[in-house]
Design a protein around this motif. Structure first.
Motif, PDB file in Angstrom:
ATOM      1  N   GLY A   8       0.773  -1.199  -0.074  1.00  0.00           N
ATOM      2  CA  GLY A   8      -0.005  -0.099   0.051  1.00  0.00           C
ATOM      3  C   GLY A   8       0.834   1.211   0.068  1.00  0.00           C
ATOM      4  O   GLY A   8       0.266   2.275   0.201  1.00  0.00           O
ATOM      5  N   GLY A   9       2.274   1.196   0.054  1.00  0.00           N
ATOM      6  CA  GLY A   9       2.886   2.479  -0.068  1.00  0.00           C
ATOM      7  C   GLY A   9       3.204   2.999  -1.588  1.00  0.00           C
ATOM      8  O   GLY A   9       2.691   2.332  -2.388  1.00  0.00           O
ATOM      9  N   GLY A  10       3.684   4.345  -1.332  1.00  0.00           N
ATOM     10  CA  GLY A  10       3.594   4.981  -2.711  1.00  0.00           C
ATOM     11  C   GLY A  10       3.672   6.390  -2.427  1.00  0.00           C
ATOM     12  O   GLY A  10       3.941   7.055  -1.342  1.00  0.00           O
ATOM     13  N   LEU A  11       3.226   7.080  -3.425  1.00  0.00           N
ATOM     14  CA  LEU A  11       3.089   8.629  -3.604  1.00  0.00           C
ATOM     15  C   LEU A  11       1.851   9.034  -3.072  1.00  0.00           C
ATOM     16  O   LEU A  11       0.885   8.463  -3.631  1.00  0.00           O
ATOM     17  N   VAL A  12       1.649   9.923  -2.255  1.00  0.00           N
ATOM     18  CA  VAL A  12       0.450  10.483  -1.775  1.00  0.00           C
ATOM     19  C   VAL A  12       0.649  12.165  -1.777  1.00  0.00           C
ATOM     20  O   VAL A  12       1.594  12.632  -1.647  1.00  0.00           O
ATOM     21  N   GLN A  13      -0.559  12.650  -2.060  1.00  0.00           N
ATOM     22  CA  GLN A  13      -0.736  14.248  -1.880  1.00  0.00           C
ATOM     23  C   GLN A  13      -1.197  14.676  -0.544  1.00  0.00           C
ATOM     24  O   GLN A  13      -1.639  13.720   0.230  1.00  0.00           O
ATOM     25  N   VAL A  14      -0.695  15.793  -0.159  1.00  0.00           N
ATOM     26  CA  VAL A  14      -0.917  16.449   1.201  1.00  0.00           C
ATOM     27  C   VAL A  14      -2.278  16.462   1.528  1.00  0.00           C
ATOM     28  O   VAL A  14      -2.656  16.252   2.747  1.00  0.00           O
ATOM     29  N   GLU A  15      -3.325  16.601   0.624  1.00  0.00           N
ATOM     30  CA  GLU A  15      -4.571  16.574   0.852  1.00  0.00           C
ATOM     31  C   GLU A  15      -5.166  15.158   0.793  1.00  0.00           C
ATOM     32  O   GLU A  15      -6.642  15.002   0.756  1.00  0.00           O
ATOM     33  N   GLY A  16      -4.626  14.108   0.437  1.00  0.00           N
ATOM     34  CA  GLY A  16      -4.978  12.693   0.312  1.00  0.00           C
ATOM     35  C   GLY A  16      -4.967  11.968   1.450  1.00  0.00           C
ATOM     36  O   GLY A  16      -4.819  12.229   2.484  1.00  0.00           O
ATOM     37  N   SER A  17      -5.208  10.576   1.110  1.00  0.00           N
ATOM     38  CA  SER A  17      -5.116   9.639   2.015  1.00  0.00           C
ATOM     39  C   SER A  17      -4.431   8.108   1.686  1.00  0.00           C
ATOM     40  O   SER A  17      -4.349   8.191   0.179  1.00  0.00           O
ATOM     41  N   LEU A  18      -3.876   7.553   2.571  1.00  0.00           N
ATOM     42  CA  LEU A  18      -3.155   6.246   1.798  1.00  0.00           C
ATOM     43  C   LEU A  18      -3.556   5.252   3.016  1.00  0.00           C
ATOM     44  O   LEU A  18      -3.222   5.614   4.117  1.00  0.00           O
ATOM     45  N   ARG A  19      -3.750   3.903   2.565  1.00  0.00           N
ATOM     46  CA  ARG A  19      -3.883   2.881   3.505  1.00  0.00           C
ATOM     47  C   ARG A  19      -2.845   1.856   3.416  1.00  0.00           C
ATOM     48  O   ARG A  19      -2.690   1.260   2.342  1.00  0.00           O
ATOM     49  N   LEU A  20      -2.129   1.701   4.446  1.00  0.00           N
ATOM     50  CA  LEU A  20      -0.878   0.416   4.541  1.00  0.00           C
ATOM     51  C   LEU A  20      -1.480  -0.812   5.045  1.00  0.00           C
ATOM     52  O   LEU A  20      -2.449  -0.593   5.901  1.00  0.00           O
ATOM     53  N   SER A  21      -1.091  -1.819   4.504  1.00  0.00           N
ATOM     54  CA  SER A  21      -1.593  -2.928   5.038  1.00  0.00           C
ATOM     55  C   SER A  21      -0.360  -4.023   5.364  1.00  0.00           C
ATOM     56  O   SER A  21       0.601  -4.005   4.578  1.00  0.00           O
ATOM     57  N   CYS A  22      -0.491  -4.907   6.386  1.00  0.00           N
ATOM     58  CA  CYS A  22       0.626  -5.753   6.782  1.00  0.00           C
ATOM     59  C   CYS A  22       0.054  -7.106   7.080  1.00  0.00           C
ATOM     60  O   CYS A  22      -0.434  -7.299   8.022  1.00  0.00           O
ATOM     61  N   ALA A  23       0.323  -8.196   6.409  1.00  0.00           N
ATOM     62  CA  ALA A  23      -0.003  -9.466   6.813  1.00  0.00           C
ATOM     63  C   ALA A  23       0.854 -10.347   7.230  1.00  0.00           C
ATOM     64  O   ALA A  23       1.968 -10.296   6.634  1.00  0.00           O
ATOM     65  N   ALA A  24       0.664 -11.013   8.515  1.00  0.00           N
ATOM     66  CA  ALA A  24       1.708 -11.935   8.971  1.00  0.00           C
ATOM     67  C   ALA A  24       1.351 -13.395   8.393  1.00  0.00           C
ATOM     68  O   ALA A  24       0.096 -13.684   8.443  1.00  0.00           O
ATOM     69  N   SER A  25       2.223 -14.259   8.252  1.00  0.00           N
ATOM     70  CA  SER A  25       1.817 -15.491   7.757  1.00  0.00           C
ATOM     71  C   SER A  25       2.979 -16.490   8.252  1.00  0.00           C
ATOM     72  O   SER A  25       4.027 -16.098   8.792  1.00  0.00           O
ATOM     73  N   GLY A  26       2.817 -17.676   8.260  1.00  0.00           N
ATOM     74  CA  GLY A  26       3.578 -18.727   8.491  1.00  0.00           C
ATOM     75  C   GLY A  26       2.877 -19.546   9.758  1.00  0.00           C
ATOM     76  O   GLY A  26       1.570 -19.466   9.915  1.00  0.00           O
TER      77      GLY A  26
END
Length: 119
Positions: A8-26
């Motif tokens: 979910g990372g990347g480039l985002v504008q100051v007026e925007g939003s971004l959602r990061l996700s992290c999945a654990a496996s094993g």
């Protein structure tokens, strides 16, 4: 073997939003605390937010009111919703989880995902 993978990372504008996700496996028998940390160029890694299995949260003062951490225990996944980011939030974001696996409890980190905030 336990692995964490961020997305979910990347480039985002100051007026925007971004959602990061992290999945654990094993081979995972349980997870208590999950969280997000970040490291900007030339700076030390710092806490962004953490969340317990019961849903209790903790935030760095710099992100309170703008970022929201949540998790899906059934999916062993943690999220970070970044609202109204600023250029100062530009960093590599790392996921962390304290995991119960064969042999007991251990802490694990993801490889990191770059977030760049553009004005």
């Amino acid at each position: 073997q336990v692995q964490l993978v961020e997305s979910g990372g990347g480039l985002v504008q100051v007026e925007g939003s971004l959602r990061l996700s992290c999945a654990a496996s094993g081979t995972i028998f349980g997870i208590d605390t999950m969280g997000w940390y970040r490291q900007a160029p030339g700076k030390q890694r710092e806490l962004v937010a953490t969340i317990t299995s019961g849903g209790s949260t903790n935030y760095a003062d710099s992100v309170k009111g703008r970022f929201a951490i949540s998790r899906d225990n059934a999916l062993n996944t943690v999220y970070l919703l970044m609202n109204s980011p600023s250029p100062e939030d530009t960093a590599v974001y790392y996921c962390y989880a304290h995991v119960l696996r064969t042999g007991g409890w251990g802490g694990y980190w993801g490889p990191g995902t770059q977030v760049t905030v553009s004005s």
